[in-house]
Write a protein that holds these residues in place. Structure first.
Motif, mmCIF file in Angstrom:
data_model
loop_
_atom_site.group_PDB
_atom_site.id
_atom_site.type_symbol
_atom_site.label_atom_id
_atom_site.label_comp_id
_atom_site.label_asym_id
_atom_site.label_seq_id
_atom_site.Cartn_x
_atom_site.Cartn_y
_atom_site.Cartn_z
ATOM 1 N N MET A 1 0.848 -1.176 0.000
ATOM 2 C CA MET A 1 0.000 0.000 0.000
ATOM 3 C C MET A 1 0.888 1.230 0.000
ATOM 4 O O MET A 1 1.380 1.656 1.014
ATOM 5 N N SER A 2 1.104 1.781 -1.152
ATOM 6 C CA SER A 2 1.948 2.948 -1.287
ATOM 7 C C SER A 2 1.130 4.112 -1.834
ATOM 8 O O SER A 2 0.163 3.906 -2.565
ATOM 9 N N PHE A 3 1.508 5.293 -1.472
ATOM 10 C CA PHE A 3 0.865 6.495 -1.970
ATOM 11 C C PHE A 3 1.956 7.513 -2.262
ATOM 12 O O PHE A 3 3.059 7.432 -1.740
ATOM 13 N N PRO A 4 1.674 8.478 -3.121
ATOM 14 C CA PRO A 4 2.708 9.435 -3.507
ATOM 15 C C PRO A 4 3.119 10.341 -2.354
ATOM 16 O O PRO A 4 2.341 10.592 -1.434
ATOM 17 N N ASN A 5 4.337 10.819 -2.413
ATOM 18 C CA ASN A 5 4.865 11.701 -1.384
ATOM 19 C C ASN A 5 4.514 13.152 -1.728
ATOM 20 O O ASN A 5 5.377 14.014 -1.805
ATOM 21 N N ILE A 6 3.245 13.397 -1.951
ATOM 22 C CA ILE A 6 2.749 14.741 -2.246
ATOM 23 C C ILE A 6 1.594 15.005 -1.293
ATOM 24 O O ILE A 6 0.584 14.304 -1.325
ATOM 25 N N TYR A 7 1.774 16.000 -0.452
ATOM 26 C CA TYR A 7 0.765 16.338 0.548
ATOM 27 C C TYR A 7 0.258 17.755 0.321
ATOM 28 O O TYR A 7 1.044 18.669 0.083
ATOM 29 N N THR A 8 -1.058 17.925 0.419
ATOM 30 C CA THR A 8 -1.683 19.230 0.274
ATOM 31 C C THR A 8 -2.060 19.752 1.647
ATOM 32 O O THR A 8 -2.642 19.027 2.458
ATOM 33 N N HIS A 9 -1.726 21.014 1.904
ATOM 34 C CA HIS A 9 -2.017 21.630 3.196
ATOM 35 C C HIS A 9 -3.448 22.154 3.193
ATOM 36 O O HIS A 9 -3.856 22.862 2.282
ATOM 37 N N ARG A 10 -4.210 21.783 4.217
ATOM 38 C CA ARG A 10 -5.593 22.253 4.364
ATOM 39 C C ARG A 10 -5.821 22.660 5.807
ATOM 40 O O ARG A 10 -5.171 22.162 6.719
ATOM 41 N N LYS A 11 -6.782 23.540 5.995
ATOM 42 C CA LYS A 11 -7.161 23.991 7.336
ATOM 43 C C LYS A 11 -8.510 23.399 7.693
ATOM 44 O O LYS A 11 -9.359 23.214 6.835
ATOM 45 N N VAL A 12 -8.698 23.102 8.982
ATOM 46 C CA VAL A 12 -9.979 22.618 9.472
ATOM 47 C C VAL A 12 -10.484 23.594 10.531
ATOM 48 O O VAL A 12 -9.768 24.485 10.967
ATOM 49 N N ALA A 13 -11.709 23.417 10.965
ATOM 50 C CA ALA A 13 -12.308 24.294 11.964
ATOM 51 C C ALA A 13 -11.610 24.122 13.313
ATOM 52 O O ALA A 13 -11.021 23.081 13.604
ATOM 53 N N GLU A 14 -11.677 25.174 14.117
ATOM 54 C CA GLU A 14 -11.061 25.133 15.445
ATOM 55 C C GLU A 14 -11.629 23.997 16.292
ATOM 56 O O GLU A 14 -10.924 23.383 17.080
ATOM 57 N N SER A 15 -12.917 23.692 16.114
ATOM 58 C CA SER A 15 -13.536 22.631 16.906
ATOM 59 C C SER A 15 -13.032 21.249 16.490
ATOM 60 O O SER A 15 -13.139 20.295 17.256
ATOM 61 N N SER A 16 -12.469 21.132 15.287
ATOM 62 C CA SER A 16 -11.956 19.850 14.800
ATOM 63 C C SER A 16 -10.457 19.701 14.999
ATOM 64 O O SER A 16 -9.861 18.768 14.469
ATOM 65 N N ALA A 17 -9.839 20.588 15.749
ATOM 66 C CA ALA A 17 -8.388 20.535 15.961
ATOM 67 C C ALA A 17 -8.002 19.251 16.683
ATOM 68 O O ALA A 17 -8.682 18.802 17.604
ATOM 69 N N LYS A 18 -6.912 18.640 16.224
ATOM 70 C CA LYS A 18 -6.369 17.431 16.861
ATOM 71 C C LYS A 18 -4.888 17.638 17.094
ATOM 72 O O LYS A 18 -4.300 18.605 16.627
ATOM 73 N N SER A 19 -4.270 16.709 17.786
ATOM 74 C CA SER A 19 -2.867 16.885 18.145
ATOM 75 C C SER A 19 -1.955 16.703 16.937
ATOM 76 O O SER A 19 -2.196 15.880 16.059
ATOM 77 N N CYS A 20 -0.900 17.495 16.928
ATOM 78 C CA CYS A 20 0.118 17.439 15.876
ATOM 79 C C CYS A 20 0.855 16.108 15.989
ATOM 80 O O CYS A 20 1.126 15.626 17.089
ATOM 81 N N GLU A 21 1.180 15.503 14.869
ATOM 82 C CA GLU A 21 1.886 14.217 14.866
ATOM 83 C C GLU A 21 3.293 14.336 15.428
ATOM 84 O O GLU A 21 3.865 13.345 15.851
ATOM 85 N N ILE A 22 3.853 15.531 15.442
ATOM 86 C CA ILE A 22 5.239 15.695 15.852
ATOM 87 C C ILE A 22 5.353 16.187 17.287
ATOM 88 O O ILE A 22 6.074 15.607 18.093
ATOM 89 N N CYS A 23 4.620 17.266 17.609
ATOM 90 C CA CYS A 23 4.774 17.862 18.941
ATOM 91 C C CYS A 23 3.558 17.664 19.838
ATOM 92 O O CYS A 23 3.590 18.054 21.000
ATOM 93 N N PHE A 24 2.476 17.087 19.337
ATOM 94 C CA PHE A 24 1.276 16.739 20.098
ATOM 95 C C PHE A 24 0.506 17.946 20.620
ATOM 96 O O PHE A 24 -0.310 17.824 21.518
ATOM 97 N N ARG A 25 0.739 19.143 20.081
ATOM 98 C CA ARG A 25 -0.068 20.315 20.415
ATOM 99 C C ARG A 25 -1.274 20.356 19.485
ATOM 100 O O ARG A 25 -1.188 19.902 18.347
ATOM 101 N N PRO A 26 -2.404 20.911 19.931
ATOM 102 C CA PRO A 26 -3.577 20.991 19.049
ATOM 103 C C PRO A 26 -3.274 21.828 17.801
ATOM 104 O O PRO A 26 -2.642 22.866 17.880
ATOM 105 N N SER A 27 -3.729 21.324 16.662
ATOM 106 C CA SER A 27 -3.459 21.998 15.398
ATOM 107 C C SER A 27 -4.672 21.895 14.486
ATOM 108 O O SER A 27 -5.390 20.898 14.495
#
Length: 179
Positions: free
Chosen positions: A1-27
């Motif tokens: 299961m491979s996918f391309p190494n191309i990621y698109t940056h998107r914003k979500v609502a403040e209520s849908s914020a989840k922890s960052c994969e790297i520093c675990f702060r809400p993002s």
């Protein structure tokens, strides 16, 4: 299961914020692959870190945007020049009219007042320079991309194992014959 190494940056609502994969702060920033095969939350600060990812810039789009801005600037300068020439010609005509008839002096004063009112409006039309927009498409560095691939593989393997454990034929049956 491979996918391309191309990621698109998107914003979500403040209520849908989840922890960052790297520093675990809400993002509220999310990186998503095409066809939504993989996504993860990441802080906007990490997107500027060259050790994490690099922006992919579409040169054709950048050139087209620059060309469009240049054409708009040329049109604006041409209009300003034509306006100045028109005002200069009107002023010369007024000067000639003043010499011919002194009684029209009151009318000219009224027109000058109107011009003074029009000039500040023309100055307000000047647009501020456009703000450079942030890049939207990123490519992860190889270590982070491998981590994403490994995480997807592990999740897929865990899912298959759960399905196997639910299947009653997965475990051996009790012997029915005597030894």
């Amino acid at each position: 299961m491979s996918f391309p190494n191309i990621y698109t940056h998107r914003k979500v609502a403040e209520s849908s914020a989840k922890s960052c994969e790297i520093c675990f702060r809400p993002s509220t920033s999310v990186l998503v692959t095409p066809e939504n095969k993989d996504f993860f939350y990441v802080c906007p600060g990490h997107l500027k870190d060259t050790g994490f990812c690099t922006p992919r810039i579409d040169q054709a789009a950048v050139e087209a945007r620059r060309k469009k801005e240049l054409e708009e600037e040329i049109e604006r300068v041409k209009k300003e020049y034509e306006e100045k020439q028109r005002k200069k010609n009107e002023k010369e005509e007024k000067d000639k009219a003043k010499k011919d008839d002194k009684s029209k002096e009151k009318k000219d004063d009224d027109e000058k007042k109107k011009e003074d009112k029009d000039e500040p409006a023309a100055k307000d039309e000047v647009k501020p320079p456009p703000v450079e927009e942030e890049p939207r498409v990123f490519e992860l560095k190889s270590t982070f991309y491998q981590q994403r691939l490994n995480k997807k593989r592990q999740a897929e393997m865990a899912k298959r194992n759960r399905e196997r454990l639910r299947d009653p034929t997965f475990f051996p049956s009790v012997p029915k014959n005597l030894p």
